[in-house]
Each structure stands twice: as structure tokens, then as C-alpha cells.
Design an enzyme around this catalytic site. Structure first.
Site, short mmCIF file in Angstrom:
data_model
loop_
_atom_site.label_atom_id
_atom_site.label_comp_id
_atom_site.label_asym_id
_atom_site.label_seq_id
_atom_site.Cartn_x
_atom_site.Cartn_y
_atom_site.Cartn_z
N SER A 1 53.31 50.13 -29.49
CA SER A 1 54.09 49.08 -30.17
C SER A 1 53.45 48.66 -31.48
O SER A 1 54.12 48.21 -32.40
CB SER A 1 54.27 47.86 -29.25
OG SER A 1 53.01 47.31 -28.90
N ASP B 1 57.10 69.53 -21.57
CA ASP B 1 57.42 69.97 -20.21
C ASP B 1 56.20 70.59 -19.53
O ASP B 1 55.19 70.84 -20.16
CB ASP B 1 58.64 70.90 -20.19
CG ASP B 1 58.41 72.21 -20.92
OD1 ASP B 1 57.31 72.79 -20.79
OD2 ASP B 1 59.33 72.66 -21.61
N TYR C 1 54.02 73.66 -20.83
CA TYR C 1 53.09 73.53 -21.96
C TYR C 1 51.74 73.12 -21.38
O TYR C 1 51.35 71.95 -21.37
CB TYR C 1 53.62 72.48 -22.94
CG TYR C 1 52.89 72.44 -24.27
CD1 TYR C 1 53.07 73.43 -25.22
CD2 TYR C 1 52.04 71.39 -24.58
CE1 TYR C 1 52.42 73.39 -26.43
CE2 TYR C 1 51.38 71.33 -25.80
CZ TYR C 1 51.57 72.33 -26.72
OH TYR C 1 50.93 72.29 -27.92
#
Length: 178
Positions: A98, A116, A119
Site C-alpha cells: 500500500s 503459476d 515457474y
């Protein structure tokens, strides 16, 4: 008393010290992420009690400058200093913290990174692709982004219909309008 009993039906019985128990799914048990750090001094990842996203750090110093960046170039890739193997059937979602824009003025290209489970090789460094909007310096080991793992989307079947529902919220941008 045995604290946990696993069964073959995808559930586990958890018994606490007072003898109470509850049934949970095996998929709700903690998942293991195998991680390889490329810098022995890199601070190790940890889960915080205030959230379920995991902070990632820059593996080296970066000087961001929008004047040296143009849209014909590849985005700036911030090396996060590790590779990992996610649990089976999980993917990771990588997003800015943030405070990232306030501190360094960068935007994450494509708004979020999806990693995913395939990898997972020795050379598969996690990177954060950014677009700088102002000059800024990122120090080595600054926390620049965060990730969480999510179960992969289940199989989907699309069913085309002529009518969805009589309930309507009023279309795009209508919530919160008085």
C-alpha cells in the site's frame, strides 16, 4: 491425546488441549513453499499477524527515473532475490504494498503479477515489473511488494442464456450513488 488425525476423505480432525475438536479440510492445512534465496544475507520471509500477504524485498539498489524510461523499452524489473516452488494447484498473486506508490512513485505494469506453479526452476527469479512516475531510489532489502498464494481456478463451464436475473444493481459505477 493425539492433536490431529488425517483421514482419506480429504478432511482432518483437529483436537485441542481441552478435548474439543473440529473437522477441517486437508486443503486448509498450512501449505509449504520451497524457497531458494540468491543472497545469503537477504532477510527471510515471514508471515505477519496483521495480514496474510507476504512482503518481498528488492535484491539490490534501484534508481527509478521516468526520463530514462520509454514505452518502447521493457519495464524495469526489480529482482526480488528468490525463486520458489509453490504447492500443487496453487498460484501466487504479486501486488505492490500500500505504501509503494507513496514511497517510490512506481506503478506495477499489468497491475498485478500472476505466478503459476510451473515457474519453479533454479533460474526462475521472481521479479516485479514497474513503470516509474517520478525519480526515486529503492534500497537493497526495501519491502517493495507482497504476495499471497491462491488455489487455482476450478474448471469452468460457460452456459449461454438469454436472461440472467430480474435483480439488477444498476450497471457499472452504480454502487454507492445516492
Amino acid at each position: 491425546m493425539e492433536p490431529m488425525k488425517l483421514s482419506n476423505d480429504n478432511s482432518a480432525t483437529v483436537v485441542n488441549n481441552s478435548g474439543n475438536f473440529r473437522i477441517i479440510q486437508k486443503s486448509d492445512l498450512p501449505q509449504t513453499i520451497k524457497i531458494k534465496y540468491f543472497d545469503p544475507d537477504m532477510p527471510r520471509m515471514e508471515i505477519t499477524v496483521n495480514g496474510d500477504w507476504i512482503d518481498c524485498r528488492a535484491a539490490k539498489d534501484y534508481d527509478l527515473d521516468p526520463d530514462t524510461f520509454n514505452l518502447d523499452n521493457d519495464p524495469i524489473l526489480i529482482d526480488l532475490g528468490f525463486a520458489c516452488k509453490l504447492p500443487p494447484d496453487y498460484e501466487a498473486h504479486l501486488a505492490p504494498r500500500s505504501s509503494s506508490f507513496k514511497r517510490w512513485g512506481f506503478l506495477v505494469v499489468n497491475s498485478v503479477g500472476v505466478i503459476d506453479e510451473s515457474y519453479c526452476g533454479e533460474e526462475d527469479h521472481w521479479m516485479l515489473a514497474v513503470y516509474p512516475t517520478r525519480k526515486a531510489h529503492i534500497n537493497k532489502y526495501d519491502r517493495v511488494c507482497q504476495f499471497r498464494i491462491m488455489k487455482k481456478q476450478p474448471g469452468i463451464i460457460f452456459e449461454e442464456v438469454d436472461h440472467l436475473s430480474d435483480n439488477s444493481r444498476g450497471g457499472f459505477g452504480s454502487t454507492g450513488v445516492e
